[in-house]
Design an enzyme around this catalytic site. Sequence first.
Site, mmCIF file in Angstrom:
data_model
loop_
_atom_site.group_PDB
_atom_site.id
_atom_site.type_symbol
_atom_site.label_atom_id
_atom_site.label_comp_id
_atom_site.label_asym_id
_atom_site.label_seq_id
_atom_site.Cartn_x
_atom_site.Cartn_y
_atom_site.Cartn_z
ATOM 1 C CG ASN A 39 -9.306 -1.872 11.924
ATOM 2 O OD1 ASN A 39 -8.324 -2.450 11.445
ATOM 3 N ND2 ASN A 39 -9.796 -0.755 11.411
ATOM 4 C CG HIS A 65 -6.078 -2.264 8.840
ATOM 5 N ND1 HIS A 65 -6.252 -1.292 9.791
ATOM 6 C CD2 HIS A 65 -4.762 -2.234 8.533
ATOM 7 C CE1 HIS A 65 -5.092 -0.716 10.034
ATOM 8 N NE2 HIS A 65 -4.170 -1.269 9.289
ATOM 9 C CD GLU A 115 -9.118 0.923 7.674
ATOM 10 O OE1 GLU A 115 -9.219 0.039 8.545
ATOM 11 O OE2 GLU A 115 -8.396 1.922 7.817
ATOM 12 C CG ASP A 138 -0.293 -0.443 2.501
ATOM 13 O OD1 ASP A 138 0.951 -0.362 2.603
ATOM 14 O OD2 ASP A 138 -1.013 -0.869 3.418
HETATM 15 C C1 GLP Z 1 -0.770 -0.064 8.660
HETATM 16 C C2 GLP Z 1 -0.378 -0.695 7.315
HETATM 17 C C3 GLP Z 1 -0.511 -2.180 7.380
HETATM 18 C C4 GLP Z 1 0.082 -2.648 8.685
HETATM 19 C C5 GLP Z 1 -0.827 -2.251 9.813
HETATM 20 C C6 GLP Z 1 -0.249 -2.493 11.194
HETATM 21 O O1 GLP Z 1 -1.738 0.897 8.568
HETATM 22 N N1 GLP Z 1 -1.081 -0.200 6.173
HETATM 23 O O2 GLP Z 1 0.122 -2.765 6.247
HETATM 24 O O3 GLP Z 1 0.207 -4.028 8.698
HETATM 25 O O4 GLP Z 1 -1.291 -0.943 9.646
HETATM 26 O O5 GLP Z 1 0.738 -1.573 11.487
HETATM 27 P P1 GLP Z 1 1.776 -1.734 12.681
HETATM 28 O O6 GLP Z 1 2.682 -2.827 12.271
HETATM 29 O O7 GLP Z 1 2.472 -0.409 12.763
HETATM 30 O O8 GLP Z 1 0.983 -2.060 13.887
#
Ligand code: GLP
Length: 245
Positions: free
Chosen positions: A136, A138, A143, A67
């Site tokens: 959540n 995702h 989402e 992303d």
């Molecule tokens: C972000 C990214 C995801 C990631 C997730 C968890 O928003 N777009 O690809 O896996 O949220 O992030 P973190 O590893 O900082 O908890």
Amino acid sequence: MKIIEAKDYQDMSKIAAAYIIKKVNENPKIKLGLATGGTPIGVYSKLISDHQENGTSYQSVTTFNLDEYVGLTGDHVNSYRYYMNVNLFNHIDIQKNNTFIPRGDVDDVLKECDDYEQLIANHKGIDLQLLGIGANGHIGFNEPGTSFDSETHLVQLTPSTRKANARFFTSLEEVPTKAITMGIGTIMKSKEILLLISGEQKREALKRLVTGNVDESFPASILKSHPYVTIIADKAAIADLKVHC
Ligand code: GLP
């Protein structure tokens, strides 16, 4: 889903890095799907050390990131392109033109989404996709409520995701409101998936993933229907959950 329990964040990162290195050595032309966020930073750091100490080569590896924020150029410190360059690509021998991340600074975002999906298809798909998970549920920036069949698309980030990611920005207002993400369908086409889960704040997400139903209200739940998923979770995330491999 196979679940590997790691002692802590460092141990999770070490196990995941060893897993990826083995796959790269077995198939030097592997196509890796990569993730951003806080979770994979330790893995990338271990891939760099291994490259420097053992010479694992990424010369023929191709990568596709999940992303990118809409509105940020690749040299913006909060863009995922910048993150990948700084945390991994600049320190290994990968060819930058084999590293793909959606462009968040294009005029026609919808075309960029279609082109990115096509690009992955033209490369005959991803061999191993690394994933983190949002509290959540995702995955990527998909989402809750996103169709399980979705391809790469434009998303409106939820307030909770923007708030969670605000720690990387100087203020919440600076966090973009939109992003381009591989769809859940895109992710599910990967031949293999490696999901990393670390920390107490992800405990509920892991529990729901393991014990809950496959439901679009919890995007990661679809991973239960993928034939080849390995979860590496640390003790803080697993807590008292009894996991069965
Ligand atoms: C972000 C990214 C995801 C990631 C997730 C968890 O928003 N777009 O690809 O896996 O949220 O992030 P973190 O590893 O900082 O908890």
